[in-house]
Motif scaffolding. Structure first.
Motif, PDB file in Angstrom:
ATOM      1  N   GLU A 129       4.409  -0.524  14.493  1.00 56.75           N
ATOM      2  CA  GLU A 129       5.437   0.514  14.583  1.00 56.75           C
ATOM      3  C   GLU A 129       5.639   1.186  13.221  1.00 56.75           C
ATOM      4  N   LEU A 130       5.710   0.366  12.175  1.00 56.16           N
ATOM      5  CA  LEU A 130       5.920   0.923  10.840  1.00 56.16           C
ATOM      6  C   LEU A 130       4.703   1.704  10.358  1.00 56.16           C
ATOM      7  N   ALA A 131       3.508   1.252  10.762  1.00 56.26           N
ATOM      8  CA  ALA A 131       2.296   1.985  10.377  1.00 56.26           C
ATOM      9  C   ALA A 131       2.304   3.379  11.004  1.00 56.26           C
ATOM     10  N   LEU A 132       2.673   3.462  12.287  1.00 55.63           N
ATOM     11  CA  LEU A 132       2.709   4.772  12.948  1.00 55.63           C
ATOM     12  C   LEU A 132       3.777   5.667  12.325  1.00 55.63           C
ATOM     13  N   ALA A 160       0.844  -1.204   0.000  1.00 46.65           N
ATOM     14  CA  ALA A 160       0.000   0.000   0.000  1.00 46.65           C
ATOM     15  C   ALA A 160       0.877   1.251   0.000  1.00 46.65           C
ATOM     16  N   LEU A 161       1.956   1.217   0.760  1.00 42.29           N
ATOM     17  CA  LEU A 161       2.873   2.364   0.784  1.00 42.29           C
ATOM     18  C   LEU A 161       3.544   2.534  -0.573  1.00 42.29           C
ATOM     19  N   GLY A 162       3.952   1.418  -1.177  1.00 44.13           N
ATOM     20  CA  GLY A 162       4.592   1.486  -2.500  1.00 44.13           C
ATOM     21  C   GLY A 162       3.662   2.104  -3.520  1.00 44.13           C
ATOM     22  N   ALA A 163       2.400   1.664  -3.524  1.00 48.10           N
ATOM     23  CA  ALA A 163       1.433   2.198  -4.489  1.00 48.10           C
ATOM     24  C   ALA A 163       1.195   3.686  -4.246  1.00 48.10           C
ATOM     25  N   THR A 164       1.144   4.072  -2.965  1.00 46.41           N
ATOM     26  CA  THR A 164       0.915   5.473  -2.612  1.00 46.41           C
ATOM     27  C   THR A 164       2.081   6.355  -3.065  1.00 46.41           C
ATOM     28  N   LEU A 165       3.300   5.867  -2.829  1.00 45.22           N
ATOM     29  CA  LEU A 165       4.481   6.661  -3.193  1.00 45.22           C
ATOM     30  C   LEU A 165       4.713   6.662  -4.698  1.00 45.22           C
ATOM     31  N   THR A 200      -6.165   0.500   2.859  1.00 38.14           N
ATOM     32  CA  THR A 200      -5.233  -0.366   3.599  1.00 38.14           C
ATOM     33  C   THR A 200      -4.459   0.443   4.628  1.00 38.14           C
ATOM     34  N   LEU A 201      -4.014   1.636   4.226  1.00 40.28           N
ATOM     35  CA  LEU A 201      -3.271   2.482   5.161  1.00 40.28           C
ATOM     36  C   LEU A 201      -4.171   2.906   6.315  1.00 40.28           C
ATOM     37  N   HIS A 202      -5.391   3.283   5.993  1.00 35.83           N
ATOM     38  CA  HIS A 202      -6.361   3.676   7.029  1.00 35.83           C
ATOM     39  C   HIS A 202      -6.491   2.571   8.078  1.00 35.83           C
ATOM     40  N   ASP A 203      -6.715   1.352   7.598  1.00 38.79           N
ATOM     41  CA  ASP A 203      -6.903   0.228   8.519  1.00 38.79           C
ATOM     42  C   ASP A 203      -5.639  -0.018   9.348  1.00 38.79           C
ATOM     43  N   ALA A 204      -4.476   0.093   8.699  1.00 38.85           N
ATOM     44  CA  ALA A 204      -3.214  -0.157   9.417  1.00 38.85           C
ATOM     45  C   ALA A 204      -2.977   0.910  10.484  1.00 38.85           C
ATOM     46  N   PHE A 205      -3.289   2.173  10.164  1.00 39.83           N
ATOM     47  CA  PHE A 205      -3.069   3.263  11.130  1.00 39.83           C
ATOM     48  C   PHE A 205      -4.007   3.112  12.329  1.00 39.83           C
ATOM     49  N   ALA A 264       2.318   6.684  -6.826  1.00 41.98           N
ATOM     50  CA  ALA A 264       1.353   7.685  -7.293  1.00 41.98           C
ATOM     51  C   ALA A 264       1.904   9.091  -7.068  1.00 41.98           C
ATOM     52  N   ALA A 265       2.499   9.298  -5.890  1.00 46.85           N
ATOM     53  CA  ALA A 265       3.071  10.614  -5.598  1.00 46.85           C
ATOM     54  C   ALA A 265       4.168  10.952  -6.604  1.00 46.85           C
ATOM     55  N   ALA A 266       5.007   9.945  -6.930  1.00 48.07           N
ATOM     56  CA  ALA A 266       6.097  10.176  -7.888  1.00 48.07           C
ATOM     57  C   ALA A 266       5.538  10.520  -9.264  1.00 48.07           C
ATOM     58  N   ALA A 267       4.351   9.969  -9.571  1.00 48.56           N
ATOM     59  CA  ALA A 267       3.732  10.241 -10.867  1.00 48.56           C
ATOM     60  C   ALA A 267       2.875  11.507 -10.820  1.00 48.56           C
ATOM     61  N   GLY A 268       2.775  12.111  -9.645  1.00 50.57           N
ATOM     62  CA  GLY A 268       2.001  13.348  -9.513  1.00 50.57           C
ATOM     63  C   GLY A 268       0.502  13.137  -9.525  1.00 50.57           C
ATOM     64  N   VAL A 269       0.065  11.935  -9.124  1.00 50.96           N
ATOM     65  CA  VAL A 269      -1.377  11.665  -9.070  1.00 50.96           C
ATOM     66  C   VAL A 269      -1.788  11.281  -7.647  1.00 50.96           C
ATOM     67  N   GLU A 270      -3.097  11.222  -7.407  1.00 48.39           N
ATOM     68  CA  GLU A 270      -3.591  10.855  -6.083  1.00 48.39           C
ATOM     69  C   GLU A 270      -3.359   9.364  -5.836  1.00 48.39           C
ATOM     70  N   PRO A 271      -3.163   8.963  -4.569  1.00 45.51           N
ATOM     71  CA  PRO A 271      -2.951   7.536  -4.275  1.00 45.51           C
ATOM     72  C   PRO A 271      -4.188   6.711  -4.630  1.00 45.51           C
ATOM     73  N   PRO A 272      -4.003   5.443  -5.016  1.00 44.81           N
ATOM     74  CA  PRO A 272      -5.148   4.584  -5.319  1.00 44.81           C
ATOM     75  C   PRO A 272      -6.017   4.411  -4.070  1.00 44.81           C
ATOM     76  N   PRO A 273      -7.348   4.460  -4.204  1.00 43.68           N
ATOM     77  CA  PRO A 273      -8.246   4.353  -3.052  1.00 43.68           C
ATOM     78  C   PRO A 273      -8.014   3.084  -2.235  1.00 43.68           C
ATOM     79  N   LEU A 274      -7.726   1.977  -2.902  1.00 46.76           N
ATOM     80  CA  LEU A 274      -7.528   0.722  -2.182  1.00 46.76           C
ATOM     81  C   LEU A 274      -6.300   0.809  -1.275  1.00 46.76           C
ATOM     82  N   ALA A 275      -5.244   1.461  -1.758  1.00 46.97           N
ATOM     83  CA  ALA A 275      -4.032   1.622  -0.950  1.00 46.97           C
ATOM     84  C   ALA A 275      -4.342   2.494   0.263  1.00 46.97           C
ATOM     85  N   CYS A 276      -5.122   3.545   0.056  1.00 45.84           N
ATOM     86  CA  CYS A 276      -5.483   4.442   1.168  1.00 45.84           C
ATOM     87  C   CYS A 276      -6.318   3.711   2.201  1.00 45.84           C
TER      88      CYS A 276
END
Ligand code: ZN
Length: 199
Positions: free
Chosen positions: A130-133, A79-84, A100-105, A86-98
């Protein structure tokens, strides 16, 4: 085209992969446990099993990893890879990755202790928590985010926190992708062709 015949970052196929920490941030090092992540034909796991995750966590100085942590680590990493990416491509993160991040946080905070001492700090009890935080902190920090770069090496896909003074670091490692790029430029010049350097 110049063939890139250099070995993968992990060394020869007979070598057991060793943990690598070139990112300057544990969350980015987590993403980098996928090798050649931008090249579908060469993508591989740098940390292939529970024992390797235990070594990775110890080498990173983080909470010890158990076999039960591996699925959550991989979910968080992807999920972090997909989010980053997207950031590198200048687009919004994929909803599914977000999601996953939401649930992990949320889960990390639910499980973490909050010791009665100021400044208040979550005390996570597992490596994925720890990594999620740490990921929540990194992805919420505009200044740090502006320093997150994806290596320009062809197919590499590793991320790092650019701490250079001029903010112009291009490679995960000057010894790996930086060298490959120099070699590519060198051979391109020798052949008298156009500069084959990536990007
Ligand atoms: Zn690289």
């Amino acid at each position: 085209m110049i063939e890139d015949r250099t070995e993968p970052l992990t060394g020869g196929p007979a070598e057991a992969p060793e943990p690598r920490f070139v990112a300057g941030h544990p969350v980015l090092d987590l993403v980098n446990t996928a090798v050649w992540r931008s090249d579908g034909t060469r993508a591989a796991e740098l940390v292939p099993d529970a024992a390797a995750w235990a070594r990775w966590a110890a080498a990173a100085g983080l909470t010890p990893a158990t076999a039960a942590d591996v699925p959550a680590l991989l979910r968080l990493r992807d999920a972090l890879g997909a989010t980053l990416d997207a950031a590198a491509a200048g687009v919004e993160p994929p909803p599914l990755a977000c999601e996953t991040l939401h649930d992990a946080f949320v889960s990390a905070r639910a499980h973490a202790a909050l010791p009665p001492a100021l400044p208040l700090r979550w005390a996570p009890t597992s490596l994925p928590d720890e990594l999620a935080l740490l990921a929540e902190e990194l992805l919420g920090d505009t200044q740090k985010l502006s320093r997150v770069r994806r290596c320009e090496g062809r197919g590499c896909g590793w991320f790092f926190l650019d701490r250079s003074r001029n903010g112009a670091r291009r490679w995960c490692s000057s010894g790996d992708c930086g060298n490959r790029d120099r070699a590519r430029r060198h051979y391109a010049r020798k052949r008298g062709g156009p500069d084959q350097a990536s990007h």
